[in-house]
Design a protein around this motif. Structure first.
Motif, PDB file in Angstrom:
ATOM      1  N   GLN A 109      -5.723   0.200  78.604  1.00 16.58           N
ATOM      2  CA  GLN A 109      -5.374  -1.014  79.331  1.00 16.58           C
ATOM      3  C   GLN A 109      -5.932  -2.253  78.635  1.00 16.58           C
ATOM      4  O   GLN A 109      -5.235  -3.262  78.475  1.00 16.58           O
ATOM      5  N   ILE A 110      -7.164  -2.189  78.220  1.00 16.50           N
ATOM      6  CA  ILE A 110      -7.779  -3.328  77.516  1.00 16.50           C
ATOM      7  C   ILE A 110      -7.047  -3.596  76.213  1.00 16.50           C
ATOM      8  O   ILE A 110      -6.778  -4.752  75.846  1.00 16.50           O
ATOM      9  N   THR A 111      -6.701  -2.546  75.484  1.00 16.29           N
ATOM     10  CA  THR A 111      -5.981  -2.712  74.216  1.00 16.29           C
ATOM     11  C   THR A 111      -4.649  -3.413  74.427  1.00 16.29           C
ATOM     12  O   THR A 111      -4.258  -4.293  73.641  1.00 16.29           O
ATOM     13  N   SER A 112      -3.952  -3.061  75.481  1.00 13.22           N
ATOM     14  CA  SER A 112      -2.651  -3.679  75.762  1.00 13.22           C
ATOM     15  C   SER A 112      -2.796  -5.177  76.021  1.00 13.22           C
ATOM     16  O   SER A 112      -2.010  -5.995  75.520  1.00 13.22           O
ATOM     17  N   TYR A 113      -3.810  -5.545  76.792  1.00 14.97           N
ATOM     18  CA  TYR A 113      -4.020  -6.968  77.082  1.00 14.97           C
ATOM     19  C   TYR A 113      -4.425  -7.733  75.824  1.00 14.97           C
ATOM     20  O   TYR A 113      -4.003  -8.875  75.617  1.00 14.97           O
ATOM     21  N   VAL A 114      -5.238  -7.133  74.974  1.00 13.96           N
ATOM     22  CA  VAL A 114      -5.645  -7.793  73.734  1.00 13.96           C
ATOM     23  C   VAL A 114      -4.432  -8.024  72.842  1.00 13.96           C
ATOM     24  O   VAL A 114      -4.256  -9.116  72.274  1.00 13.96           O
ATOM     25  N   PHE A 115      -3.569  -7.030  72.705  1.00 14.81           N
ATOM     26  CA  PHE A 115      -2.347  -7.194  71.915  1.00 14.81           C
ATOM     27  C   PHE A 115      -1.507  -8.330  72.472  1.00 14.81           C
ATOM     28  O   PHE A 115      -0.970  -9.150  71.715  1.00 14.81           O
ATOM     29  N   ASP A 116      -1.371  -8.364  73.787  1.00 11.78           N
ATOM     30  CA  ASP A 116      -0.522  -9.372  74.407  1.00 11.78           C
ATOM     31  C   ASP A 116      -1.038 -10.783  74.148  1.00 11.78           C
ATOM     32  O   ASP A 116      -0.270 -11.691  73.787  1.00 11.78           O
ATOM     33  N   VAL A 117      -2.351 -10.987  74.293  1.00 13.63           N
ATOM     34  CA  VAL A 117      -2.914 -12.328  74.119  1.00 13.63           C
ATOM     35  C   VAL A 117      -2.875 -12.757  72.661  1.00 13.63           C
ATOM     36  O   VAL A 117      -2.477 -13.886  72.340  1.00 13.63           O
ATOM     37  N   VAL A 118      -3.286 -11.882  71.760  1.00  8.78           N
ATOM     38  CA  VAL A 118      -3.345 -12.244  70.339  1.00  8.78           C
ATOM     39  C   VAL A 118      -1.948 -12.543  69.804  1.00  8.78           C
ATOM     40  O   VAL A 118      -1.729 -13.536  69.086  1.00  8.78           O
ATOM     41  N   ARG A 119      -0.979 -11.733  70.148  1.00  7.06           N
ATOM     42  CA  ARG A 119       0.381 -11.949  69.652  1.00  7.06           C
ATOM     43  C   ARG A 119       1.055 -13.127  70.331  1.00  7.06           C
ATOM     44  O   ARG A 119       2.138 -13.564  69.895  1.00  7.06           O
ATOM     45  N   ALA A 120       0.462 -13.644  71.377  1.00  8.12           N
ATOM     46  CA  ALA A 120       0.970 -14.878  71.992  1.00  8.12           C
ATOM     47  C   ALA A 120       0.302 -16.121  71.406  1.00  8.12           C
ATOM     48  O   ALA A 120       0.917 -17.190  71.371  1.00  8.12           O
ATOM     49  N   GLU A 121      -0.938 -15.993  70.934  1.00  9.38           N
ATOM     50  CA  GLU A 121      -1.675 -17.155  70.443  1.00  9.38           C
ATOM     51  C   GLU A 121      -1.514 -17.370  68.942  1.00  9.38           C
ATOM     52  O   GLU A 121      -1.321 -18.488  68.481  1.00  9.38           O
ATOM     53  N   VAL A 122      -1.613 -16.317  68.142  1.00 13.44           N
ATOM     54  CA  VAL A 122      -1.613 -16.459  66.690  1.00 13.44           C
ATOM     55  C   VAL A 122      -0.297 -17.028  66.150  1.00 13.44           C
ATOM     56  O   VAL A 122      -0.318 -17.872  65.237  1.00 13.44           O
ATOM     57  N   PRO A 123       0.883 -16.639  66.630  1.00 14.43           N
ATOM     58  CA  PRO A 123       2.110 -17.225  66.089  1.00 14.43           C
ATOM     59  C   PRO A 123       2.234 -18.726  66.295  1.00 14.43           C
ATOM     60  O   PRO A 123       3.108 -19.366  65.684  1.00 14.43           O
ATOM     61  N   LYS A 124       1.379 -19.325  67.097  1.00 18.82           N
ATOM     62  CA  LYS A 124       1.403 -20.776  67.274  1.00 18.82           C
ATOM     63  C   LYS A 124       0.611 -21.509  66.200  1.00 18.82           C
ATOM     64  O   LYS A 124       0.696 -22.732  66.099  1.00 18.82           O
ATOM     65  N   LEU A 125      -0.152 -20.772  65.413  1.00 22.17           N
ATOM     66  CA  LEU A 125      -1.076 -21.377  64.465  1.00 22.17           C
ATOM     67  C   LEU A 125      -0.694 -21.036  63.035  1.00 22.17           C
ATOM     68  O   LEU A 125      -0.103 -19.999  62.768  1.00 22.17           O
ATOM     69  N   LYS A 126      -1.083 -21.944  62.123  1.00 20.13           N
ATOM     70  CA  LYS A 126      -0.966 -21.656  60.701  1.00 20.13           C
ATOM     71  C   LYS A 126      -2.149 -20.792  60.266  1.00 20.13           C
ATOM     72  O   LYS A 126      -3.129 -20.642  60.995  1.00 20.13           O
ATOM     73  N   LEU A 127      -2.021 -20.240  59.055  1.00 22.67           N
ATOM     74  CA  LEU A 127      -3.038 -19.296  58.594  1.00 22.67           C
ATOM     75  C   LEU A 127      -4.418 -19.935  58.550  1.00 22.67           C
ATOM     76  O   LEU A 127      -5.411 -19.345  58.995  1.00 22.67           O
TER      77      LEU A 127
END
Length: 331
Positions: A109-127
């Motif tokens: 469950q924790i892994t699923s939430y981490v994937f969801d948040v990271v894949r929602a935040e990182v695509p908004k940012l440059k490297l």
């Protein structure tokens, strides 16, 4: 029917007695069920249960646990990166029931939430922003997990972005960019150092020329002072200034010839260098000094061949010349 031996009965009673007690370790909770239904949560220490009727359903770890989640996602400029997120969590006291019965696989469950948040935040940012704002991503992960996992009896202590690993080609390109930037900085510093050396050398040369000129001026001043003293000395023995100057020049001429002849490695040739050169030089100097003296005397004497009225006096040595008066003058 034969009766059961007494020692067997005693053995069974001893087994039942000891099976009624159990111990719970520190930072651990035990869930006890009676006939398959939740009965209680037992904490650390010696506990008692009814044999056969009560049973231990499971144990709950109350220590802080850490889950490392590796996620592959992409940035705003479509650069793929692998991120390692470390989540620290523990079971909330007094919520052992929710942690044991509501969530079967808390790590998933924790892994699923981490994937969801990271894949929602990182695509908004440059490297570059991903590296600079990794703490913001970690805060977002912790906030989202706390909102979701509190319901299940889990408290999120912290969430950390421990590693960001871009694609190898991107990493190589970034290293080249950094190397080029450092080479540029090194070239700029080297050029600045070269400029400072050139300026310092120019200042040193200018100072050297100034001191050299000052030395030459002092040398000539001393030479002139010595010449004046020599002329004064010669005047005292009856030699006039022109003859003294000529004598000094001739003396310096022969001194120069003697200095040149004394240096065997010298390539200097003094022209003219014939024996007659000194006497010719002396005669020319006397003649020039005499002519210069006559010119000075003629410029300093007042004209005596004209009177105050402007008439030119007749020259009696030439009887043909008569005095004439200026035009428009009455006689």
């Amino acid at each position: 029917m034969e009766s059961i031996p007494i020692y067997i009965v005693l053995f069974i009673l001893v087994v039942i007695f000891f099976s009624s007690f159990f111990t719970v370790k520190q930072q651990t909770a035990v869930v006890v069920e009676r006939f398959g239904k939740f009965l209680s949560v037992r904490q650390a220490g010696l506990q008692l249960k009814i044999p056969v009727v009560d049973k231990i359903a499971g144990k709950i770890n109350l220590k802080i646990q850490q889950l490392d989640v590796i996620i592959e996602t992409k940035t705003k400029e479509n650069v793929f990166v692998k991120m390692k997120v470390s989540v620290q969590f523990k079971v909330i006291q007094q919520k052992e029931y929710e942690a044991f019965y509501k969530l079967q696989y808390p790590h998933d469950q924790i892994t699923s939430y981490v994937f969801d948040v990271v894949r929602a935040e990182v695509p908004k940012l440059k490297l570059d922003d991903v590296f600079e704002r990794k703490d913001d991503i970690a805060i977002a992960v912790k906030r989202e997990l706390n909102e979701a996992m509190t319901t299940y009896g889990y408290d999120i202590i912290n969430a950390l972005i421990t590693d960001i690993d871009p694609d190898p080609q991107v990493k190589h390109a970034m290293n080249r960019i950094n190397a080029a930037d450092r080479e540029k900085s090194a070239a700029e510093y080297e050029a600045e150092a070269q400029r400072i050396r050139i300026v310092a050398k120019a200042k040193a040369e200018a100072e050297s020329k100034r001191l050299q000129g000052q030395g030459i001026a002092d040398q000539r001043r001393e030479i002139a002072r010595g010449l004046v003293e020599s002329v004064d000395t010669l005047n005292q023995v009856g030699i006039n200034s022109q003859e003294a100057s000529a004598l000094i020049v001739v003396t310096q001429h022969y001194d120069t010839l003697q200095a040149i002849g004394g240096d065997t490695n010298s390539n200097l040739i003094l022209l003219p260098n014939s024996p007659q050169a000194a006497s010719d030089m002396l005669n020319n100097m006397i003649v020039s000094f005499a002519a210069s003296g006559q010119v000075n005397n003629s410029m300093q004497k007042p004209r005596k061949d004209k009177d105050k009225s402007g008439y030119k006096k007749p020259d009696y040595k030439n009887p043909d010349e008569t005095g004439t008066a200026p035009e428009n003058t009455e006689v």
